[in-house]
Design a protein around this motif. Structure first.
Motif, PDB file in Angstrom:
ATOM      1  N   ASP A 145     -16.346  12.642  20.013  1.00 57.05           N
ATOM      2  CA  ASP A 145     -17.481  13.321  20.685  1.00 57.05           C
ATOM      3  C   ASP A 145     -16.897  14.463  21.778  1.00 57.05           C
ATOM      4  O   ASP A 145     -17.286  15.385  21.799  1.00 57.05           O
ATOM      5  CB  ASP A 145     -18.325  12.423  21.529  1.00 57.05           C
ATOM      6  CG  ASP A 145     -19.457  11.604  20.694  1.00 57.05           C
ATOM      7  OD1 ASP A 145     -19.482  11.924  19.280  1.00 57.05           O
ATOM      8  OD2 ASP A 145     -19.693  10.583  21.271  1.00 57.05           O
ATOM      9  N   ARG A 146     -15.723  13.920  22.466  1.00 52.34           N
ATOM     10  CA  ARG A 146     -15.162  14.713  23.415  1.00 52.34           C
ATOM     11  C   ARG A 146     -14.428  16.071  22.961  1.00 52.34           C
ATOM     12  O   ARG A 146     -14.676  17.055  22.994  1.00 52.34           O
ATOM     13  CB  ARG A 146     -14.217  13.998  24.260  1.00 52.34           C
ATOM     14  CG  ARG A 146     -13.664  14.706  25.488  1.00 52.34           C
ATOM     15  CD  ARG A 146     -13.053  13.817  26.402  1.00 52.34           C
ATOM     16  NE  ARG A 146     -11.607  13.088  25.638  1.00 52.34           N
ATOM     17  CZ  ARG A 146     -11.626  11.718  25.506  1.00 52.34           C
ATOM     18  NH1 ARG A 146     -12.587  11.145  25.766  1.00 52.34           N
ATOM     19  NH2 ARG A 146     -10.593  11.418  25.008  1.00 52.34           N
ATOM     20  N   ALA A 151     -13.878  21.629  20.560  1.00 54.84           N
ATOM     21  CA  ALA A 151     -13.513  22.268  19.542  1.00 54.84           C
ATOM     22  C   ALA A 151     -14.674  23.557  19.407  1.00 54.84           C
ATOM     23  O   ALA A 151     -14.277  24.668  18.779  1.00 54.84           O
ATOM     24  CB  ALA A 151     -13.969  21.733  18.015  1.00 54.84           C
ATOM     25  N   LYS A 152     -15.679  23.537  20.145  1.00 56.95           N
ATOM     26  CA  LYS A 152     -16.429  24.709  20.260  1.00 56.95           C
ATOM     27  C   LYS A 152     -16.408  25.912  20.784  1.00 56.95           C
ATOM     28  O   LYS A 152     -16.646  27.085  20.635  1.00 56.95           O
ATOM     29  CB  LYS A 152     -17.720  24.414  21.142  1.00 56.95           C
ATOM     30  CG  LYS A 152     -18.722  23.145  20.189  1.00 56.95           C
ATOM     31  CD  LYS A 152     -19.957  22.724  21.061  1.00 56.95           C
ATOM     32  CE  LYS A 152     -20.559  21.796  20.231  1.00 56.95           C
ATOM     33  NZ  LYS A 152     -21.660  21.006  21.187  1.00 56.95           N
ATOM     34  N   SER A 153     -14.955  25.878  21.610  1.00 59.18           N
ATOM     35  CA  SER A 153     -14.255  27.083  21.898  1.00 59.18           C
ATOM     36  C   SER A 153     -13.526  27.854  20.949  1.00 59.18           C
ATOM     37  O   SER A 153     -13.174  28.856  21.253  1.00 59.18           O
ATOM     38  CB  SER A 153     -13.258  26.556  23.133  1.00 59.18           C
ATOM     39  OG  SER A 153     -12.227  25.822  22.677  1.00 59.18           O
ATOM     40  N   GLY A 154     -13.457  27.155  19.934  1.00 56.61           N
ATOM     41  CA  GLY A 154     -12.807  28.001  18.642  1.00 56.61           C
ATOM     42  C   GLY A 154     -11.389  27.473  18.573  1.00 56.61           C
ATOM     43  O   GLY A 154     -10.617  27.878  17.798  1.00 56.61           O
ATOM     44  N   LYS A 159     -10.242  21.658  16.405  1.00 59.63           N
ATOM     45  CA  LYS A 159     -10.623  21.711  14.969  1.00 59.63           C
ATOM     46  C   LYS A 159     -10.145  20.825  14.216  1.00 59.63           C
ATOM     47  O   LYS A 159     -10.761  20.012  13.577  1.00 59.63           O
ATOM     48  CB  LYS A 159     -10.938  22.926  14.556  1.00 59.63           C
ATOM     49  CG  LYS A 159     -11.953  23.842  15.184  1.00 59.63           C
ATOM     50  CD  LYS A 159     -11.952  25.252  14.640  1.00 59.63           C
ATOM     51  CE  LYS A 159     -12.985  26.081  15.220  1.00 59.63           C
ATOM     52  NZ  LYS A 159     -13.379  27.381  14.678  1.00 59.63           N
ATOM     53  N   GLU A 160      -8.569  20.847  14.114  1.00 57.05           N
ATOM     54  CA  GLU A 160      -7.731  19.975  13.414  1.00 57.05           C
ATOM     55  C   GLU A 160      -8.105  18.502  13.613  1.00 57.05           C
ATOM     56  O   GLU A 160      -8.168  17.647  12.813  1.00 57.05           O
ATOM     57  CB  GLU A 160      -6.456  20.579  13.439  1.00 57.05           C
ATOM     58  CG  GLU A 160      -5.928  21.775  12.766  1.00 57.05           C
ATOM     59  CD  GLU A 160      -4.684  22.158  12.957  1.00 57.05           C
ATOM     60  OE1 GLU A 160      -3.722  21.619  13.756  1.00 57.05           O
ATOM     61  OE2 GLU A 160      -4.414  23.108  12.226  1.00 57.05           O
ATOM     62  N   GLN A 161      -7.991  18.235  15.098  1.00 55.17           N
ATOM     63  CA  GLN A 161      -8.190  17.038  15.567  1.00 55.17           C
ATOM     64  C   GLN A 161      -9.602  16.237  15.090  1.00 55.17           C
ATOM     65  O   GLN A 161      -9.650  14.939  15.015  1.00 55.17           O
ATOM     66  CB  GLN A 161      -7.920  16.983  17.067  1.00 55.17           C
ATOM     67  CG  GLN A 161      -6.543  17.387  17.501  1.00 55.17           C
ATOM     68  CD  GLN A 161      -6.140  17.015  19.000  1.00 55.17           C
ATOM     69  OE1 GLN A 161      -7.503  16.942  19.724  1.00 55.17           O
ATOM     70  NE2 GLN A 161      -5.371  17.125  19.509  1.00 55.17           N
ATOM     71  N   VAL A 162     -10.584  17.213  15.233  1.00 58.90           N
ATOM     72  CA  VAL A 162     -11.864  16.615  14.625  1.00 58.90           C
ATOM     73  C   VAL A 162     -11.887  16.127  13.385  1.00 58.90           C
ATOM     74  O   VAL A 162     -12.447  14.968  13.114  1.00 58.90           O
ATOM     75  CB  VAL A 162     -12.864  17.951  14.646  1.00 58.90           C
ATOM     76  CG1 VAL A 162     -14.268  17.161  14.086  1.00 58.90           C
ATOM     77  CG2 VAL A 162     -13.365  17.964  16.223  1.00 58.90           C
TER      78      VAL A 162
END
Length: 364
Positions: A145-146, A151-154, A159-162
């Motif tokens: 969730d965190r 990742a919304k910052s781009g 994004k890879e960690q998600v």
């Protein structure tokens, strides 16, 4: 070096009996749940015939075994991940160890209450594994969730960690431990930083009755198949026998083992297997004053091994004189090994091997 192996299991499976025998600590061991509340800790020497032979060869005045730390952790019950029993304490204590020795009851005794009513090693194994996985799922989902928000910052890293966290979540959600998930280098590094309970290596300890120690029983066979399927090790011991052995002197111990047709105490196998589970190897320093076994992680280079002895050795490392213990024992002396060209000089990039006998040269 602080390598810790936690002894875990359901209540009344023999954890504290085995810990008593390992450490001769004499802690309370009773026929009711949660006898062990605060974890008991003991430093245990690692038995090593090579060290004994090296010490005898040079007639050393002081022999020092490598040591491992064992932690006896309170018994877990179903629902621990939700706080049942001593759940939160139990899980917190497991988080602090490097590997898990999971003791499972494989004996019937009407005088010792089983928390689930009957003996069923596969069910007991599943209870512990499920609670660790459920606790991990909660941790991963919070982290996911965190990370989704970050990742919304781009940022490409988040994004890879998600994606990695989603893979871990899906794996755990299937009831599979984190240690069985195949990941790339980035995934393994992220997993390492999360300190998940089910990512820790596991050794199963089948605790059997005295009469089953030589041949096992159907419960052990079931558990052995399950351990092999997840590529985990299994050691069969009898806690009752080991506790009795711990009270005997050396001569009595030898006689008792001979009567049982055993070559060594089962705890020796447990300690060695735990040592291997942690990815550890032993190197030796050999001398008349002291012959000693030292512990390093497999893959350590010579300067890091020198640093285990003293930080000055690592900082001022020049080179190492190395001979395998097999060659040294075969030659009978360092001088003879040198004459035969078996003692060699190694530099900073040398990866220390299990059983190396080493003299370090360094500048202070």
């Amino acid at each position: 070096m602080g390598f810790r192996c936690g002894i875990v299991g359901l209540p009344n499976v023999g954890k504290s009996t085995i810990f008593n025998a390992l450490t001769a600590a004499g802690i309370e061991s009773a026929n009711y749940p949660f006898c062990t509340i605060e974890p008991n800790v003991g430093m245990v020497p690692v038995p090593d015939e090579r060290l004994d032979r090296l010490a005898a060869m040079v007639k050393t005045r002081n022999k020092v075994n490598a040591r491992m730390e064992f932690v006896d952790i309170a018994g877990l019950v179903s629902g621990a991940s939700k706080g049942e029993g001593l759940g939160n304490q139990f899980l917190g204590h497991i988080r602090q160890v490097d590997a898990i020795a999971h003791v499972i009851r494989c004996f019937k005794d009407d005088n010792i209450v089983h928390v689930s009513g009957d003996v069923d090693p596969l069910r007991d194994r599943e209870i512990i594994n499920t609670e660790l996985i459920l606790a991990d799922l909660e941790s991963v989902r919070k982290r996911l969730d965190r990370t989704v928000s970050q990742a919304k910052s781009g940022d490409k890293i988040f994004k890879e960690q998600v994606l990695i966290l989603q893979a871990i979540e899906n794996h755990l959600d299937q009831g599979l431990p984190a240690r069985s998930l195949e990941l790339d280098d980035n995934g393994r590094e992220l997993l390492r930083t999360m300190f998940l309970l089910s990512a820790k290596p596991v050794l199963y300890v089948a605790n059997v009755a005295e009469e089953d120690i030589s041949r096992g029983n159907p419960w052990v066979e079931e558990l052995s198949r399950a351990a092999a399927a997840e590529k985990s090790s299994l050691v069969m011991i009898s806690g009752a026998i080991e506790e009795e052995l711990s009270r005997l002197d050396e001569a009595e111990r030898r006689d008792f083992l001979e009567d049982l047709a055993l070559s060594e105490p089962g705890l020796h196998r447990l300690i060695r297997t735990g040592y291997e589970l942690l990815g550890l190897i032993t190197f030796f320093t050999v001398g008349e004053k002291e012959t000693r076994a030292w512990t390093v992680p497999r893959g350590s280079k010579a300067p890091q091994a020198a640093g285990v002895i003293h930080t000055d050795f690592e900082r001022g490392f020049i080179r190492a004189e190395v001979v395998s213990c097999q060659d040294l024992l075969a030659c009978g002396s360092e001088a003879r090994a040198r004459e035969k060209g078996l003692l060699r000089l190694e530099g900073k990039e040398y990866v220390v091997q299990d059983g190396d006998c080493v003299n370090f040269r360094f500048n202070v």
